[in-house]
Design a protein around this motif. Structure first.
Motif, short mmCIF file in Angstrom:
data_model
loop_
_atom_site.label_atom_id
_atom_site.label_comp_id
_atom_site.label_asym_id
_atom_site.label_seq_id
_atom_site.Cartn_x
_atom_site.Cartn_y
_atom_site.Cartn_z
N LYS A 176 54.26 38.25 21.51
CA LYS A 176 53.87 39.24 22.52
C LYS A 176 53.03 40.36 21.91
CE LYS A 176 56.35 36.97 25.47
NZ LYS A 176 55.71 36.08 26.44
N GLU A 177 52.08 39.98 21.07
CA GLU A 177 51.15 40.94 20.45
C GLU A 177 51.81 41.83 19.41
OE1 GLU A 177 47.63 41.67 20.93
OE2 GLU A 177 47.79 39.62 21.63
N LYS A 178 53.09 41.61 19.09
CA LYS A 178 53.80 42.47 18.15
C LYS A 178 54.09 41.73 16.86
CE LYS A 178 55.97 45.36 21.70
NZ LYS A 178 57.25 45.86 22.24
N LYS A 179 53.96 42.47 15.76
CA LYS A 179 54.25 41.92 14.44
C LYS A 179 55.75 41.86 14.25
CE LYS A 179 53.16 42.78 9.56
NZ LYS A 179 52.43 43.68 8.64
N GLY A 180 56.24 40.66 13.93
CA GLY A 180 57.67 40.47 13.75
C GLY A 180 58.07 40.51 12.29
N SER A 181 59.10 39.76 11.97
CA SER A 181 59.65 39.78 10.62
C SER A 181 58.86 38.86 9.69
CB SER A 181 61.11 39.33 10.65
OG SER A 181 61.23 38.03 11.21
N ASN A 182 58.99 39.15 8.40
CA ASN A 182 58.37 38.30 7.39
C ASN A 182 59.09 36.96 7.35
OD1 ASN A 182 58.92 37.69 4.09
ND2 ASN A 182 56.81 37.67 4.84
N CYS A 183 58.30 35.88 7.30
CA CYS A 183 58.91 34.55 7.30
C CYS A 183 58.41 33.69 6.14
CB CYS A 183 58.64 33.85 8.64
SG CYS A 183 56.91 33.75 9.09
N GLY A 184 57.71 34.29 5.20
CA GLY A 184 57.26 33.52 4.05
C GLY A 184 56.02 34.12 3.42
N PHE A 185 55.31 33.28 2.70
CA PHE A 185 54.12 33.78 2.00
C PHE A 185 53.12 32.65 1.82
CE2 PHE A 185 56.90 32.05 -1.23
CZ PHE A 185 56.04 31.40 -2.12
N VAL A 186 51.90 33.04 1.51
CA VAL A 186 50.85 32.10 1.15
C VAL A 186 50.28 32.54 -0.20
CG1 VAL A 186 49.09 33.39 2.45
CG2 VAL A 186 48.70 31.00 1.87
#
Length: 332
Positions: free
Chosen positions: A16-26
């Motif tokens: 919904k256009e909002k930044k959520g929680s961190n779920c990993g990395f690249v």
């Protein structure tokens, strides 16, 4: 470009256009001309064996121009993959890694994940997948001649000959058309065949309208009260196979899977011409509008049956191709 460099960027889920929680990395690693991209995400609830598209993006007038770099297959609640591409020609776009502002990952079910390394916000509604020919040329080291050309382009909007002005501003017009696509699509009549059909092999012809007496699958429901769409029924993706091969293929549409997964049903109705209309439950917001248009569902109709806290719920819909029920009787 340096012979070797490496950096890590954290990936976040966006809803919904909002930044959520961190779920990993690249992890990005460059050796010579080879760019190695290593993705590691942990996403509870992520469906296995789904395709995830991997994009690098370039910022362009507030938009995020997505360049397809590759894809990967999800696991149970996780996503891991490794891509190797040209660091100086990312995704055959002519853009280098240095010009990228970050990366976007989009799953078949509509999941949206992103990372940026240019210290600017990611707005999912501003993300778009662009064709290679639409990617603007880079302008880092212009010669005097090229600078003069850029000045002439600006002046040509009011002073250059008509043909020259059209050529120079073609790209700007394409961008403007892209931004107004939703408004144009929403104003079109539902009686027009859907030009963005991702699975049909041809347009829906006049004689392809199903007979009004043909029963529909699913459970009847009163989704709308204005009479524009009637005989509505809640169905499952599997029910689409009762409507012929082409409709059955819509089960694999990512947006169809997304709506069914989140709301537990799809909607099948008839319009005033007797044509079949498929509705996908969801919310009317910028991110979902982007997803709906990308997967071939350009219209939205509000419904009291879809409750979205603080928002507008309803169905994204489109015409679907159906069997010719009238061949035995001729025209309807």
């Amino acid at each position: 470009m340096a012979e070797y460099r490496r950096f890590v960027a954290y990936v976040y889920e966006y809803q919904k256009e909002k930044k959520g929680s961190n779920c990993g990395f690249v992890k990005i690693e460059v050796r010579g001309e080879i760019c190695r991209i290593e993705l590691h995400l942990q996403c509870p609830g992520l469906m296995p064996e789904s395709t995830c598209s991997v994009y690098g993006f370039v910022r362009n007038r507030g938009l995020l121009d997505g360049i397809l770099l590759g894809g990967c297959v999800t696991g149970e609640g996780k996503m891991e993959c490794i891509l190797e591409i040209s660091a100086g020609n990312m995704g055959d776009s002519g853009k280098s890694l240095d010009e990228m502002g970050g990366m976007i990952f989009v799953t078949e079910q509509g999941g949206f994940f992103g990372t940026e390394w240019d210290d600017q916000m990611i707005r999912p509604g501003n993300f778009r997948v662009v064709e290679k020919k639409m990617i603007p040329e880079t302008q880092p080291d212009l010669s005097e001649t090229e600078r003069s050309s850029e000045e002439e382009i600006a002046e040509s909007k009011t002073e250059a000959p008509e043909q020259d002005r059209d050529d120079r501003t073609e790209q700007a017009e394409n961008v403007q058309k892209e931004e107004t696509t939703q408004q144009e699509l929403h104003s079109q009549s539902v009686q027009e065949s859907d030009a963005s059909d991702l699975v049909s092999e041809e347009m829906l012809h006049e004689h392809d309208k199903p007979h009004p007496s043909c029963p529909l699958p699913g459970t009847p429901c009163d989704a709308f009260s204005d009479g524009e769409l009637s005989d509505c029924r809640k169905i499952s993706p599997q029910d689409l196979c009762h409507l012929g091969r082409r409709a059955c293929m819509l089960r694999n549409n990512r947006f169809v899977q997304y709506g069914s997964y989140n709301f537990g049903h799809l909607l099948l109705c008839r319009n005033k011409c007797g044509q079949m209309v498929l509705g996908i439950p969801g919310a009317y917001d910028q991110q979902e509008r982007f997803m709906a248009n990308m997967f071939g569902f350009p219209y939205f109709k509000e419904s009291r049956h879809i409750q979205i806290p603080g928002g507008t719920g309803g169905y994204w819909y489109r015409l679907i191709d159906t069997p010719d029920f009238n061949k035995r009787d001729g025209r309807q």
